[in-house]
Write a protein that holds these residues in place. Structure first.
Motif, mmCIF file in Angstrom:
data_model
loop_
_atom_site.group_PDB
_atom_site.id
_atom_site.type_symbol
_atom_site.label_atom_id
_atom_site.label_comp_id
_atom_site.label_asym_id
_atom_site.label_seq_id
_atom_site.Cartn_x
_atom_site.Cartn_y
_atom_site.Cartn_z
ATOM 1 N N VAL A 23 0.989 -1.144 0.050
ATOM 2 C CA VAL A 23 -0.045 0.147 -0.054
ATOM 3 C C VAL A 23 0.856 1.358 0.087
ATOM 4 N N SER A 24 1.962 1.371 0.910
ATOM 5 C CA SER A 24 2.658 2.379 1.067
ATOM 6 C C SER A 24 3.352 2.520 -0.322
ATOM 7 N N GLY A 56 -13.781 6.407 -2.325
ATOM 8 C CA GLY A 56 -12.255 6.195 -1.515
ATOM 9 C C GLY A 56 -11.774 7.674 -1.598
ATOM 10 N N LYS A 57 -12.445 8.848 -1.752
ATOM 11 C CA LYS A 57 -11.794 10.043 -2.033
ATOM 12 C C LYS A 57 -11.113 10.473 -0.835
ATOM 13 N N SER A 58 -11.826 10.277 0.408
ATOM 14 C CA SER A 58 -11.116 10.810 1.663
ATOM 15 C C SER A 58 -10.170 9.723 2.082
ATOM 16 N N THR A 59 -10.343 8.618 2.017
ATOM 17 C CA THR A 59 -9.201 7.707 2.275
ATOM 18 C C THR A 59 -7.893 8.049 1.497
ATOM 19 N N GLU A 186 -12.053 0.013 -7.986
ATOM 20 C CA GLU A 186 -12.301 -1.201 -8.827
ATOM 21 C C GLU A 186 -13.632 -1.950 -8.484
ATOM 22 N N GLY A 187 -14.290 -2.345 -9.704
ATOM 23 C CA GLY A 187 -15.398 -3.131 -9.600
ATOM 24 C C GLY A 187 -16.561 -2.321 -8.782
ATOM 25 N N SER A 188 -16.564 -1.075 -8.996
ATOM 26 C CA SER A 188 -17.685 -0.381 -8.380
ATOM 27 C C SER A 188 -17.886 0.793 -9.064
ATOM 28 N N ILE A 212 -6.702 7.766 -9.968
ATOM 29 C CA ILE A 212 -6.230 6.736 -8.946
ATOM 30 C C ILE A 212 -7.321 5.556 -8.821
ATOM 31 N N LEU A 213 -6.754 4.337 -9.120
ATOM 32 C CA LEU A 213 -7.801 3.162 -9.252
ATOM 33 C C LEU A 213 -7.564 2.727 -7.578
ATOM 34 N N ASN A 214 -8.710 2.855 -6.895
ATOM 35 C CA ASN A 214 -8.639 2.470 -5.436
ATOM 36 C C ASN A 214 -9.439 0.889 -5.521
ATOM 37 N N GLY A 215 -8.535 0.522 -4.260
ATOM 38 C CA GLY A 215 -9.158 -1.030 -4.015
ATOM 39 C C GLY A 215 -8.815 -1.942 -5.113
ATOM 40 N N SER A 216 -7.758 -1.820 -5.853
ATOM 41 C CA SER A 216 -7.264 -2.717 -6.756
ATOM 42 C C SER A 216 -6.609 -3.846 -6.178
#
Ligand SMILES: Nc1ncnc2c1ncn2[C@@H]1O[C@H](COP(=O)(O)OP(=O)(O)O)[C@@H](O)[C@H]1O
Ligand SMILES: [Mg+2]
Length: 232
Positions: A23-24, A56-59, A186-188, A212-216
């Protein structure tokens, strides 16, 4: 600036070390891309938005702010401009008020809404009390004054905003900032929703810095895992 220190709970949170590393590393890659896409700006002012809520904007904005602040001598200010469903404060175990709306409504001065986090490079403005006119406040002269004052003090200002396909609030920051990052999940996130968001941003004539692809899950594939391990 408020004195008490607060700790962000995202990249600091408990997760298995391999996942934490991946993640980092992903955030560091995004950090590099962001810094190169705005080489000319002394203070890089970047808006994070997405088509819909829960993507996932805030995250992402919290994690990006933390990752940017990990660089030596890099001062970062994170502002929660989602005045409808504030979230950033929760990552830092803070109340949302006093914050941005308290200042924009004339109840607080600028200095008193800036909070210092545990990281000396990272400051935070939470959203403040819930108000009936978020979009109007974000386009106000007070907001312009705030950004003008802060850009002389910080290397990056990160703005978390509401979903651009639902409300226009994010677009109120168009003239005050350097570019927008679109977060998709991703997937949403569906393609028509992404295209609608891109069209709105293009109409507002903002610079789209990237997506940014979040949750990939891609990093979990064996070949990626192997590549990362080789460099450890
Ligand atoms: N990559 C991720 N992996 C797991 N959970 C996530 C991820 N990104 C976001 N979430 C979770 O999804 C929910 C919505 O995320 P949030 O950042 O609040 O979205 P938004 O600001 O776009 O509404 C939160 O509960 C958050 O913890
Ligand atoms: Mg949010």
């Amino acid at each position: 600036m408020q004195k008490h220190h607060t700790r962000a709970s995202v990249l600091n949170m408990q997760m298995d070390p391999d996942m934490k590393f991946r993640v980092s590393e992903a955030y560091k890659t995004a950090r590099t891309n962001l810094s190169f896409s705005l080489v000319k700006s002394e203070c890089k002012k970047i808006v994070f938005t997405s088509p819909l809520s829960g993507e996932g904007k805030s995250t992402t904005s919290v994690n990006m702010a933390i990752t940017l602040a990990q660089q030596v001598n890099t001062k970062v200010l994170l502002i929660d401009c989602d005045l409808r469903k504030p979230k950033v404060n929760r990552f830092f175990n803070l109340q949302s008020s006093p914050g941005l709306t308290n200042y924009l409504g004339g109840m607080k001065n600028m200095e008193s809404i800036i909070r210092q986090t545990d990281d000396p490079n990272l400051s935070l403005i939470t959203s403040g009390v819930i108000v009936p006119n978020p979009s109007e406040l974000l386009s106000s002269d007070g907001m312009k004054r705030l950004v003008r004052e802060m850009e002389s003090k910080y290397d990056y200002i990160i703005f978390d905003t509401p979903p651009v396909n639902v409300v226009t609030d994010a677009l109120a920051l168009a003239g005050l900032t350097d570019g927008y990052v679109i977060v998709v999940k991703e997937g949403s996130t569906l393609k028509p929703e992404l295209l609608r968001a891109v069209t709105s941003l293009e109409h507002a004539k903002v610079k789209i810095l990237g997506i940014i692809l979040n949750g990939s899950k891609i990093e979990e594939k064996e070949d990626y895992k192997y590549r990362y391990e080789r460099y450890e």
